[in-house]
Design a protein around this motif. Structure first.
Motif, PDB file in Angstrom:
ATOM      1  N   HIS A 193      50.987  11.204  27.864  1.00 53.39           N
ATOM      2  CA  HIS A 193      51.158  12.504  27.398  1.00 53.39           C
ATOM      3  C   HIS A 193      51.077  13.518  28.653  1.00 53.39           C
ATOM      4  O   HIS A 193      50.070  13.588  29.297  1.00 53.39           O
ATOM      5  CB  HIS A 193      49.867  12.799  26.508  1.00 53.39           C
ATOM      6  CG  HIS A 193      49.997  14.280  25.895  1.00 53.39           C
ATOM      7  ND1 HIS A 193      48.866  15.182  25.979  1.00 53.39           N
ATOM      8  CD2 HIS A 193      50.791  14.622  24.969  1.00 53.39           C
ATOM      9  CE1 HIS A 193      49.311  16.249  25.227  1.00 53.39           C
ATOM     10  NE2 HIS A 193      50.495  15.988  24.675  1.00 53.39           N
TER      11      HIS A 193
ATOM     12  N   ILE B  15      46.089   8.596  29.626  1.00 53.67           N
ATOM     13  CA  ILE B  15      46.458   9.814  30.434  1.00 53.67           C
ATOM     14  C   ILE B  15      47.867   9.770  30.539  1.00 53.67           C
ATOM     15  O   ILE B  15      48.381  11.098  30.500  1.00 53.67           O
ATOM     16  CB  ILE B  15      45.579   9.792  31.639  1.00 53.67           C
ATOM     17  CG1 ILE B  15      44.035   9.722  31.361  1.00 53.67           C
ATOM     18  CG2 ILE B  15      46.066  10.979  32.267  1.00 53.67           C
ATOM     19  CD1 ILE B  15      43.360  11.053  30.953  1.00 53.67           C
TER      20      ILE B  15
ATOM     21  N   ARG C  49      46.803  18.116  33.351  1.00 56.19           N
ATOM     22  CA  ARG C  49      45.454  18.649  33.485  1.00 56.19           C
ATOM     23  C   ARG C  49      44.456  17.969  34.129  1.00 56.19           C
ATOM     24  O   ARG C  49      43.641  18.445  34.811  1.00 56.19           O
ATOM     25  CB  ARG C  49      45.105  18.846  31.820  1.00 56.19           C
ATOM     26  CG  ARG C  49      43.972  19.744  31.783  1.00 56.19           C
ATOM     27  CD  ARG C  49      43.654  20.389  30.313  1.00 56.19           C
ATOM     28  NE  ARG C  49      43.686  19.373  29.283  1.00 56.19           N
ATOM     29  CZ  ARG C  49      42.749  18.791  28.674  1.00 56.19           C
ATOM     30  NH1 ARG C  49      41.464  19.019  29.341  1.00 56.19           N
ATOM     31  NH2 ARG C  49      42.689  17.999  27.899  1.00 56.19           N
TER      32      ARG C  49
ATOM     33  N   VAL D  77      38.406  12.000  29.639  1.00 55.47           N
ATOM     34  CA  VAL D  77      38.906  11.871  28.342  1.00 55.47           C
ATOM     35  C   VAL D  77      37.571  12.087  27.509  1.00 55.47           C
ATOM     36  O   VAL D  77      37.479  12.625  26.304  1.00 55.47           O
ATOM     37  CB  VAL D  77      39.328  10.489  28.141  1.00 55.47           C
ATOM     38  CG1 VAL D  77      39.463  10.033  26.362  1.00 55.47           C
ATOM     39  CG2 VAL D  77      40.746  10.433  28.588  1.00 55.47           C
TER      40      VAL D  77
ATOM     41  N   ASP E 292      36.202  15.544  26.736  1.00 59.90           N
ATOM     42  CA  ASP E 292      37.144  16.539  25.811  1.00 59.90           C
ATOM     43  C   ASP E 292      36.969  16.062  24.429  1.00 59.90           C
ATOM     44  O   ASP E 292      37.436  15.316  23.990  1.00 59.90           O
ATOM     45  CB  ASP E 292      38.522  16.187  26.544  1.00 59.90           C
ATOM     46  CG  ASP E 292      39.611  17.251  26.036  1.00 59.90           C
ATOM     47  OD1 ASP E 292      39.936  17.237  24.693  1.00 59.90           O
ATOM     48  OD2 ASP E 292      40.067  18.136  26.881  1.00 59.90           O
TER      49      ASP E 292
ATOM     50  N   THR F  16      48.454  16.179  29.483  1.00 55.92           N
ATOM     51  CA  THR F  16      47.032  15.613  29.543  1.00 55.92           C
ATOM     52  C   THR F  16      46.923  15.167  31.064  1.00 55.92           C
ATOM     53  O   THR F  16      46.195  15.410  31.650  1.00 55.92           O
ATOM     54  CB  THR F  16      46.704  14.393  28.760  1.00 55.92           C
ATOM     55  OG1 THR F  16      46.730  15.059  27.142  1.00 55.92           O
ATOM     56  CG2 THR F  16      45.497  13.765  28.972  1.00 55.92           C
TER      57      THR F  16
ATOM     58  N   LEU G  80      40.736  15.052  23.150  1.00 55.39           N
ATOM     59  CA  LEU G  80      41.157  13.779  23.688  1.00 55.39           C
ATOM     60  C   LEU G  80      40.264  12.547  23.173  1.00 55.39           C
ATOM     61  O   LEU G  80      40.865  11.456  22.946  1.00 55.39           O
ATOM     62  CB  LEU G  80      41.366  13.821  25.078  1.00 55.39           C
ATOM     63  CG  LEU G  80      42.299  14.657  25.877  1.00 55.39           C
ATOM     64  CD1 LEU G  80      42.246  14.582  27.312  1.00 55.39           C
ATOM     65  CD2 LEU G  80      43.675  14.350  25.424  1.00 55.39           C
TER      66      LEU G  80
END
Length: 99
Positions: free
Chosen positions: A63, A60, A69, A22, A25, A66, A28
């Protein structure tokens, strides 16, 4: 009880990995900070609070793109993220996804 401690330690390690994901990013991190109400310079201190690491995993899990990924980049199955969240203090919300 040893197994529970071991699973909590594994869950904490996974949550730290998720926090790094997180934090690295640029999209994020601002969303995470806005949702949690903390500022970037407070993350280290907040990470020591009960429930913070579970909150990272719940962020996390909340979503699906997310989550997918994160799973793809780390090789950690989405269901494992849900199990880890529940193994942490204050992480007992049911967010597990089937994988």
């Amino acid at each position: 009880m040893q197994k529970n401690q071991q699973s909590q330690e594994s869950a904490e390690a996974l949550a730290v990995q998720a926090l790094a994901f997180v934090a690295s990013d640029p999209e994020l991190l601002p969303r995470f900070l806005a949702i949690t109400g903390i500022e970037a310079h407070q993350i280290r201190r907040a990470a020591q609070e009960p429930g913070f690491l579970a909150g990272v995993l719940q962020f996390i899990l909340a979503h699906e793109p997310t989550l997918l990924r994160f799973s793809l980049e780390t090789g950690i199955a989405p269901a494992e993220v849900g199990r880890a969240a529940r193994a942490l203090p204050l992480g007992n919300d049911d967010h597990e996804r089937s994988a």
